[in-house]
Enzyme design. Structure first.
Site, mmCIF file in Angstrom:
data_model
loop_
_atom_site.group_PDB
_atom_site.id
_atom_site.type_symbol
_atom_site.label_atom_id
_atom_site.label_comp_id
_atom_site.label_asym_id
_atom_site.label_seq_id
_atom_site.Cartn_x
_atom_site.Cartn_y
_atom_site.Cartn_z
ATOM 1 N N TRP B 186 15.180 -20.216 1.496
ATOM 2 C CA TRP B 186 14.729 -21.048 0.389
ATOM 3 C C TRP B 186 13.211 -21.075 0.373
ATOM 4 O O TRP B 186 12.576 -21.289 1.398
ATOM 5 C CB TRP B 186 15.289 -22.453 0.593
ATOM 6 C CG TRP B 186 14.924 -23.461 -0.443
ATOM 7 C CD1 TRP B 186 15.010 -23.317 -1.798
ATOM 8 C CD2 TRP B 186 14.462 -24.787 -0.211
ATOM 9 N NE1 TRP B 186 14.626 -24.488 -2.408
ATOM 10 C CE2 TRP B 186 14.293 -25.412 -1.463
ATOM 11 C CE3 TRP B 186 14.180 -25.527 0.946
ATOM 12 C CZ2 TRP B 186 13.845 -26.717 -1.598
ATOM 13 C CZ3 TRP B 186 13.741 -26.832 0.808
ATOM 14 C CH2 TRP B 186 13.575 -27.418 -0.458
ATOM 15 N N ASP B 267 19.736 -26.645 8.316
ATOM 16 C CA ASP B 267 19.519 -27.204 6.989
ATOM 17 C C ASP B 267 20.895 -27.235 6.329
ATOM 18 O O ASP B 267 21.467 -26.176 6.044
ATOM 19 C CB ASP B 267 18.540 -26.326 6.195
ATOM 20 C CG ASP B 267 18.189 -26.929 4.846
ATOM 21 O OD1 ASP B 267 17.339 -26.354 4.146
ATOM 22 O OD2 ASP B 267 18.763 -27.982 4.467
ATOM 23 N N LYS B 303 23.426 -31.826 -4.049
ATOM 24 C CA LYS B 303 24.469 -31.018 -4.682
ATOM 25 C C LYS B 303 25.840 -31.634 -4.515
ATOM 26 O O LYS B 303 26.604 -31.746 -5.473
ATOM 27 C CB LYS B 303 24.513 -29.615 -4.078
ATOM 28 C CG LYS B 303 23.376 -28.662 -4.422
ATOM 29 C CD LYS B 303 22.009 -29.132 -4.279
ATOM 30 C CE LYS B 303 20.986 -28.047 -4.149
ATOM 31 N NZ LYS B 303 19.799 -28.531 -3.391
#
Lengths: 427, 458
Positions: B186, B267, B303
């Site tokens: 990311w 993560d 999310k």
């Protein structure tokens, strides 16, 4: 003992787990981590909560309380939340936050008809309340004025030191509070401003100085601004109490307006924690006045670059509440009334506390209680006197003698005055 | 860059009053400003008078580069083509390509509104009910690390904020230690470690030849790093590739990390959202925890609960003892205080309410399965379309093997640009598409675009 038993349970579950545990625990990465010092203010509230005395008073609290000592959610906030309930949009805000909220917030600080706003000369982003705004600015200062320092008043909100320190900006101090008069040490302050190298960065409290409650007068602000011009200093205003100090937001922004009239390109941190009671929502704004629109766009883009690796984009809920209230004339008027109500209650308690002390025949002067402004009163009491207040009277405050007037009520003001009188009457 | 100093003495005051008389009355925020004449200026319609020179300190500041992902959405908005498709978006969309607020979130907010809770500051470490719920979701309520109170948990500003807190902790207590990040990862990971002043280097991850995991490269690079490095791992649904290690590969990764005395740093941005199962998506983290390792884990509810805008997540540090965990937690607080003092309450309350109410919790699991299910469906449909339409015999099965919101198509920069320029499919230049932005109705169109770009553009 219990600890050993639990480790045993772990061992029974999996052999590799035990081996792994042995291998890892022998290295223990975090053993060198010391416990952080206790937060001085949190400790006060913890001790207060643990005290069984029916007479206990908490004047350490940094949040508004009503006359019953209860936290308050403003009516305008409740109404705004009803209106935004069922909001069908949880999408990320832009990195700079809610555009609408920022627009309304700038109007508060800079004036409804500000040319700076019309000319789009202000780089502004939504920030995580006042703390977040100060931190963003400190990081920005470090990145784009890497050799600069920050001049911080003595005393100031303790977290200011943490913020600029963690941003790696070296700190200097300037005189501010005058203990003997419990007022402003204006002469020394001006000396420090004059003696600082040209072009220094200064942190100023726009109104309701925390923790002293001592603000410069309008005339003094004008002189400060003038001297800043002479020296080419940069003024960064932390405005955490607009509206909450005098009851009138326009009046509370006077220091900023004086600087703007003099053409200063200021920075400003704004917070809705107190004046809209949105403490836990973390809503605020950082603005930086620029020479022109192009520069403002560039500066804003850089502020966003700093925010991105800290939290990507700011939280929505509080921003929605603010923009709903400020964007609706009726709700805004309601807010203004409620903010004035809070400020008036505090001012009323200041008067009551002072009158009570005078009635008790205190040998000391207490007019600083009503001269100071905002949530806090620097009483001038020593740490030993404060300890006596706590031990003998179950009154909780920070040991620097700071009283949170928000914790004073018609129900406890006489008791508080009596206690203060008892510990100070011998001079 | 000091501003020029004018000899300002009292004569200038009457001058100022004179000038003022020429301007409109009323609360005036007139600024008096003289520009440096050597600089090019904009023309103004009003004359500006000078009282004193004020040249901005920040004069030399240039525009920051546009965000690569935001730029995609902006270009998409400007495009008027009827078949346009936004596959840059990192947020879930329904089959109608609309944003989705979960039902449980609406219900939780309704409950909160009715209760009329106050808005007092949270403690620096965040909402206690949230912290408890989030750690239990991650490890399982009966996990040893929870029972032994060995986890230091602090509410953070979604994944980003939690990662940043961890990075700050690393910088302070392991100065000089490196973080190893996957290539690719990311985009914001690098920014976070850069701004936190934590050095980083990359380990091989994506293999363009197989459009899969370069497992040997990954292991080799982790082995080559100095002992005691931090290894950043995506718990599930790797962003941007969608490629996750298999359970067997996770075991080997854990082996080499233990061997090198590295610290795993997870993560976890998609727990529940990747496979549809909260437990399955946490299996990598639990595998490491079961070995008794100390680890760092950042979580996000953006999310899986659709709480993008409310910035709700957590940093967890699993320590060797509860005493160490207490101390670590106190230091996390000390890092958070000068960043934002205490975290925002709204999102934390929503999570705590959803997880704490068994009906809402069950409903949440269903909604998560629905979202993950839709993504799996479009993956399948895309794969079917690609296989049916591509006569070259290319193996497109990587589309099915990848997991989560994103998929690495294997398209290069030029091919990705073709997707946009010719087909009006907006995606990032690294070949990443967001399946969350794909509807079943558009799978065939997308397949055509991909096949064309892959075969006809180099």
């Amino acid at each position: 003992m219990a600890q050993l038993v639990r480790v045993g349970l772990l061992g029974r579950v999996s052999m590799s787990g035990v081996l792994g545990a042995a291998r890892s625990m022998s290295t223990g990465w975090w053993r060198h981590v010391e416990p952080a010092p206790k937060d001085p203010i949190l400790g006060v509230t913890e001790a207060f909560l643990a005290d069984p005395s029916p007479n206990k008073v908490n004047v350490g609290v940094g949040a508004y309380r009503d006359d019953n000592g209860k936290p308050v959610v403003l009516e305008c906030v409740r109404e705004a939340e009803r209106r935004i309930a069922g909001n069908l949009n949880m999408e990320y805000l832009p990195m700079g936050g809610s555009v609408k909220m920022v627009e309304e917030t700038l109007k508060l600080a800079y004036g409804e008809n500000s040319d700076l706003i019309k000319d789009k000369r202000i780089a502004a982003v939504q920030a995580l309340s006042g703390t977040g705004a100060c931190r963003l600015f400190a990081d920005f200062q470090k990145r784009f004025s890497p050799d600069s320092q920050i001049y911080i008043p003595v005393p100031t909100w303790a977290n200011h030191h943490n913020i600029w320190r963690d941003a790696h900006v070296p700190q200097r101090t300037f005189h501010y509070y005058h203990p003997e008069s419990r007022g402003l040490d204006f002469a020394s302050m001006m000396d420090d401003i004059k003696n600082a190298p040209n072009g220094s960065f200064f942190l100023l409290h726009a109104c309701a100085h925390n923790p002293t409650g001592v603000d410069p007068t309008e005339e003094q602000w004008k002189e400060i601004s003038y001297q800043f011009k002479v020296k080419g200093h940069f003024a960064f205003f932390d405005m955490a109490y607009q509206g909450f100090a005098s009851g009138d937001p326009e009046r509370d922004a006077k220091s900023i307006r004086i600087f703007l009239e003099d053409g200063h390109l200021i920075g400003c941190a704004q917070s809705y924690a107190k004046n809209m009671g949105l403490y836990g929502q973390r809503v605020g704004c950082l603005s930086v006045v620029c020479e022109d629109e192009k520069q403002a766009v560039a500066v804003k883009s850089q502020l966003q670059q700093l925010a991105r690796p800290m939290y990507s984009n700011p939280p929505l809920h509080g921003a929605l509440v603010v923009s709903t209230i400020l964007g609706d004339p009726d709700l805004k008027n309601l807010w203004l009334k409620e903010v004035k109500g809070m400020a008036d209650r505090i001012i009323g308690m200041r008067t009551a506390l002072r009158e009570n002390l005078e009635k008790l025949g205190s040998p000391l002067s207490w007019d600083h209680i009503t001269k100071q402004i905002g949530m806090f009163c620097y009483s001038g009491m020593t740490p030993e006197q404060v300890d006596r207040l706590t031990e003998e009277f179950h009154i909780y405050m920070t040991r620097n003698g700071r009283i949170s007037m928000a914790g004073v009520t018609t129900g406890n003001v006489a008791y508080l005055a009596n206690a203060i009188h008892e510990v100070t009457k011998s001079g | 860059m000091a501003s020029a100093i004018l000899p300002l003495s009292s004569p200038s005051r009457p001058l100022r009053n004179d000038l003022k008389a020429n301007w409109k009355r009323g609360t005036s925020n007139r600024t008096f400003l003289r520009k440096d004449y050597t600089k090019a200026k904009q023309s103004f319609t009003r004359t500006r008078m000078t009282l004193a020179v004020e040249v901005s300190r920040f004069n030399d500041i240039t525009m920051a580069p546009p965000d690569p992902i935001l730029g995609v959405s902006e270009a998409f908005k400007a495009d008027t083509h009827e078949m346009k498709l936004n596959l840059g978006v990192g947020a879930y969309r329904t089959e109608d390509l609309q944003p989705y607020v979960l039902n449980v979130v609406k219900k939780a907010e309704k409950l909160m509104l009715e209760r009329g809770e106050n808005k007092e500051y949270l403690p620096i470490e965040g909402l206690a009910a949230f912290n408890k719920a989030t750690a239990e979701l991650l490890f399982g309520a009966n996990n040893a690390v929870i029972l032994q109170q060995r986890v230091a948990t602090a509410q953070g500003l979604s994944g980003t904020g939690s990662l940043r807190l961890a990075a700050a902790l690393i910088e302070r207590y392991f100065p000089g230690s490196k973080v190893l990040i996957s290539s690719p990862t990311w985009g914001n990971h690098k920014n976070i470690f850069n701004d936190a002043r934590v050095p980083w280097s990359e380990y091989r991850y994506y293999d363009p030849k197989t459009v899969g995991l370069d497992f040997d490269g990954m292991i080799s690079d982790i082995k080559a790093a100095p002992d005691g490095s931090f290894v950043l791992l995506h718990g599930c649904a790797h962003n941007p590739t969608g490629i996750d290690p298999t359970p067997g590969q996770w075991e080997k990764i854990a082996d080499v990390i233990q061997e090198k005395k590295h610290i795993p740093f997870f993560d976890v941005a998609y727990q529940g959202f990747a496979s549809g199962s909260l437990d399955a998506d946490a299996s990598s983290v639990r595998l490491f925890a079961a070995r008794g390792m100390e680890l760092l884990i950042a979580q996000s509810y953006s999310k899986n609960l659709g709480l993008y805008a409310e910035r709700i997540g957590a940093i967890n540090v699993v320590c060797s003892s509860s005493d160490v965990a207490e101390r670590v937690k106190s230091q996390l607080k000390r890092l958070a205080r000068p960043m934002y003092s205490n975290p925002p309450v709204h999102g934390a309350r929503i999570v705590a309410n959803v997880v704490g109410n068994s009906d809402l919790f069950d409903e949440w699991k269903e909604e998560m399965q629905m979202m993950a299910g839709r993504i799996k469906n479009v993956r399948k449909k895309l794969y079917d379309s690609l296989s049916a339409k591509d006569s070259s015999g290319k193996d497109w099965s990587f589309v099915l093997k990848q997991i989560g919101m994103f998929s690495f198509t294997g398209l290069n920069k030029a091919q990705s640009e073709n997707m946009t320029n010719k087909w009006h499919v907006y995606m990032t230049k690294d070949g990443r598409i967001s399946l969350a932005g794909l509807s079943s109705a558009k799978c065939e169109y997308l397949a055509d675009a991909i096949i064309d770009s892959y075969h006809n553009v180099s």
